[in-house]
Design a protein around this motif. Structure first.
Motif, PDB file in Angstrom:
ATOM      1  N   ARG A   2       8.450   9.849  -2.180  1.00  0.00           N
ATOM      2  CA  ARG A   2       7.752  10.825  -3.345  1.00  0.00           C
ATOM      3  C   ARG A   2       7.118  10.217  -4.595  1.00  0.00           C
ATOM      4  O   ARG A   2       5.984  10.395  -5.173  1.00  0.00           O
ATOM      5  CB  ARG A   2       8.538  12.294  -4.053  1.00  0.00           C
ATOM      6  CG  ARG A   2       8.094  12.795  -5.077  1.00  0.00           C
ATOM      7  CD  ARG A   2       7.339  14.032  -4.192  1.00  0.00           C
ATOM      8  NE  ARG A   2       5.892  15.271  -5.751  1.00  0.00           N
ATOM      9  CZ  ARG A   2       5.801  15.835  -5.154  1.00  0.00           C
ATOM     10  NH1 ARG A   2       5.182  15.330  -4.249  1.00  0.00           N
ATOM     11  NH2 ARG A   2       4.989  16.628  -6.354  1.00  0.00           N
ATOM     12  N   GLU A   3       7.259   9.649  -5.278  1.00  0.00           N
ATOM     13  CA  GLU A   3       7.332   8.606  -6.026  1.00  0.00           C
ATOM     14  C   GLU A   3       6.208   8.244  -5.700  1.00  0.00           C
ATOM     15  O   GLU A   3       5.351   8.022  -6.420  1.00  0.00           O
ATOM     16  CB  GLU A   3       8.134   7.388  -7.255  1.00  0.00           C
ATOM     17  CG  GLU A   3       8.778   8.639  -7.608  1.00  0.00           C
ATOM     18  CD  GLU A   3      10.171   9.165  -7.038  1.00  0.00           C
ATOM     19  OE1 GLU A   3      11.756   9.392  -7.439  1.00  0.00           O
ATOM     20  OE2 GLU A   3      10.205   8.353  -5.879  1.00  0.00           O
ATOM     21  N   THR A   4       6.495   7.624  -4.444  1.00  0.00           N
ATOM     22  CA  THR A   4       5.052   6.428  -4.007  1.00  0.00           C
ATOM     23  C   THR A   4       3.402   7.697  -4.282  1.00  0.00           C
ATOM     24  O   THR A   4       2.412   7.031  -4.418  1.00  0.00           O
ATOM     25  CB  THR A   4       5.517   5.385  -2.975  1.00  0.00           C
ATOM     26  OG1 THR A   4       5.665   4.907  -3.548  1.00  0.00           O
ATOM     27  CG2 THR A   4       4.307   4.542  -2.587  1.00  0.00           C
ATOM     28  N   LYS A   5       3.743   8.473  -3.720  1.00  0.00           N
ATOM     29  CA  LYS A   5       3.017   9.360  -3.224  1.00  0.00           C
ATOM     30  C   LYS A   5       2.167  10.180  -4.659  1.00  0.00           C
ATOM     31  O   LYS A   5       0.626   9.666  -4.599  1.00  0.00           O
ATOM     32  CB  LYS A   5       2.965  10.522  -2.534  1.00  0.00           C
ATOM     33  CG  LYS A   5       3.791  10.109  -1.299  1.00  0.00           C
ATOM     34  CD  LYS A   5       4.076  11.172  -0.264  1.00  0.00           C
ATOM     35  CE  LYS A   5       4.755  11.220   1.010  1.00  0.00           C
ATOM     36  NZ  LYS A   5       5.287  12.458   1.836  1.00  0.00           N
ATOM     37  N   LEU A  47      -2.574  11.612   1.665  1.00  0.00           N
ATOM     38  CA  LEU A  47      -2.715  12.033   3.031  1.00  0.00           C
ATOM     39  C   LEU A  47      -4.533  11.283   3.380  1.00  0.00           C
ATOM     40  O   LEU A  47      -5.194  10.706   4.095  1.00  0.00           O
ATOM     41  CB  LEU A  47      -2.953  13.425   3.178  1.00  0.00           C
ATOM     42  CG  LEU A  47      -1.387  13.661   3.455  1.00  0.00           C
ATOM     43  CD1 LEU A  47      -1.936  15.487   3.055  1.00  0.00           C
ATOM     44  CD2 LEU A  47      -0.456  13.791   4.560  1.00  0.00           C
ATOM     45  N   PHE A  48      -4.811  11.056   2.148  1.00  0.00           N
ATOM     46  CA  PHE A  48      -6.161  11.272   1.272  1.00  0.00           C
ATOM     47  C   PHE A  48      -5.939   9.618   1.940  1.00  0.00           C
ATOM     48  O   PHE A  48      -6.666   8.656   3.012  1.00  0.00           O
ATOM     49  CB  PHE A  48      -6.833  11.113   0.270  1.00  0.00           C
ATOM     50  CG  PHE A  48      -7.984  10.706  -0.181  1.00  0.00           C
ATOM     51  CD1 PHE A  48      -9.502  11.192   0.772  1.00  0.00           C
ATOM     52  CD2 PHE A  48      -8.205   9.507  -0.397  1.00  0.00           C
ATOM     53  CE1 PHE A  48     -11.091  11.031   0.712  1.00  0.00           C
ATOM     54  CE2 PHE A  48      -9.603   9.157  -0.687  1.00  0.00           C
ATOM     55  CZ  PHE A  48     -10.619   9.271  -0.102  1.00  0.00           C
ATOM     56  N   ASP A  49      -5.045   8.683   1.185  1.00  0.00           N
ATOM     57  CA  ASP A  49      -5.083   7.408   1.513  1.00  0.00           C
ATOM     58  C   ASP A  49      -4.675   6.700   2.955  1.00  0.00           C
ATOM     59  O   ASP A  49      -5.152   5.957   3.667  1.00  0.00           O
ATOM     60  CB  ASP A  49      -4.008   6.696   0.282  1.00  0.00           C
ATOM     61  CG  ASP A  49      -3.692   5.888   0.187  1.00  0.00           C
ATOM     62  OD1 ASP A  49      -4.742   4.358  -0.042  1.00  0.00           O
ATOM     63  OD2 ASP A  49      -2.970   4.603   1.186  1.00  0.00           O
ATOM     64  N   LEU A  50      -4.127   7.265   3.535  1.00  0.00           N
ATOM     65  CA  LEU A  50      -3.385   7.009   4.792  1.00  0.00           C
ATOM     66  C   LEU A  50      -4.309   7.594   5.910  1.00  0.00           C
ATOM     67  O   LEU A  50      -5.378   6.149   7.193  1.00  0.00           O
ATOM     68  CB  LEU A  50      -2.418   7.604   5.282  1.00  0.00           C
ATOM     69  CG  LEU A  50      -1.387   8.015   5.021  1.00  0.00           C
ATOM     70  CD1 LEU A  50       0.039   8.211   5.258  1.00  0.00           C
ATOM     71  CD2 LEU A  50      -0.511   6.573   4.829  1.00  0.00           C
ATOM     72  N   CYS A  51      -5.648   8.841   5.606  1.00  0.00           N
ATOM     73  CA  CYS A  51      -6.519   8.567   6.694  1.00  0.00           C
ATOM     74  C   CYS A  51      -7.570   7.583   6.425  1.00  0.00           C
ATOM     75  O   CYS A  51      -7.835   7.463   6.966  1.00  0.00           O
ATOM     76  CB  CYS A  51      -7.390  10.505   5.865  1.00  0.00           C
ATOM     77  SG  CYS A  51      -8.532  10.609   7.242  1.00  0.00           S
ATOM     78  N   LEU A  52      -8.386   7.422   4.801  1.00  0.00           N
ATOM     79  CA  LEU A  52      -9.588   6.157   4.700  1.00  0.00           C
ATOM     80  C   LEU A  52      -8.589   5.396   5.130  1.00  0.00           C
ATOM     81  O   LEU A  52      -9.628   4.096   5.854  1.00  0.00           O
ATOM     82  CB  LEU A  52      -9.583   6.392   3.616  1.00  0.00           C
ATOM     83  CG  LEU A  52     -10.790   6.158   2.687  1.00  0.00           C
ATOM     84  CD1 LEU A  52     -11.615   6.916   2.990  1.00  0.00           C
ATOM     85  CD2 LEU A  52     -10.685   5.832   1.034  1.00  0.00           C
ATOM     86  N   ILE A  53      -7.791   4.881   4.907  1.00  0.00           N
ATOM     87  CA  ILE A  53      -7.289   3.569   5.089  1.00  0.00           C
ATOM     88  C   ILE A  53      -7.097   3.501   7.115  1.00  0.00           C
ATOM     89  O   ILE A  53      -7.747   2.540   7.875  1.00  0.00           O
ATOM     90  CB  ILE A  53      -5.909   2.545   5.193  1.00  0.00           C
ATOM     91  CG1 ILE A  53      -5.572   2.704   3.548  1.00  0.00           C
ATOM     92  CG2 ILE A  53      -4.946   1.588   5.718  1.00  0.00           C
ATOM     93  CD1 ILE A  53      -6.549   1.862   3.180  1.00  0.00           C
TER      94      ILE A  53
END
Length: 150
Positions: A63-66, A129-135
């Motif tokens: 959670r802290e990383t998100k 979710l945005f970061d994972l999708c973009l990568i």
């Protein structure tokens, strides 16, 4: 030069066309040291392990990383003032600093990812979710996102 932009250049300058023989030469400690000053206002306050987890592009993040991702997106002006919408044009600028891809190409999948991510009301989950999708989309286009050496 804007310190935020300088930080991003350091982190993304090695975004290059995928090549199995060419691994990025970014040291984890150097990347953490570069990012740490930008985390001072983040809540919850991230530890080095959270920055490391983000830089390693782990899919199952704490959670802290998100929340760290959300804080950085906000700090790099990738969120609107109400912090509920991803600013696609600013995202293109951040994720395409070295101009390896055409801006319209980055914008295309940034819009797709923003639409998917913005369905979540939790800001930390939205950023994750945005970061994972973009990568994922950057890599699908044949580009390698740098991952630091441990």
């Amino acid at each position: 030069m804007n310190t935020k932009i300088l930080c991003l250049i350091v982190l993304f300058v090695s975004l290059t066309k995928a090549d199995e023989d060419e691994e990025p030469n970014l040291k984890m400690d150097d990347m953490i040291d570069t990012l740490e000053p930008f985390t001072s206002n983040c809540e919850p306050k991230p530890k080095k392990e959270h920055i490391k987890e983000m830089l390693l592009r782990k899919k199952n993040r704490q959670r802290e990383t998100k929340c760290l991702l959300y804080c950085l997106m906000k700090g790099f002006d990738m969120m609107n003032e109400s912090e509920t919408e991803i600013l696609v044009d600013n995202t293109v600028e951040v994720y395409n600093l070295d101009k390896q891809m055409a801006d319209n190409e980055v914008k295309e999948f940034a819009e797709i990812c923003a639409e998917k991510a913005q369905k979540h009301t939790d800001k930390c989950e939205l950023a994750h979710l945005f970061d994972l999708c973009l990568i994922e989309n950057i890599e699908k286009r044949g580009f390698k996102v740098p991952v630091a050496e441990e």
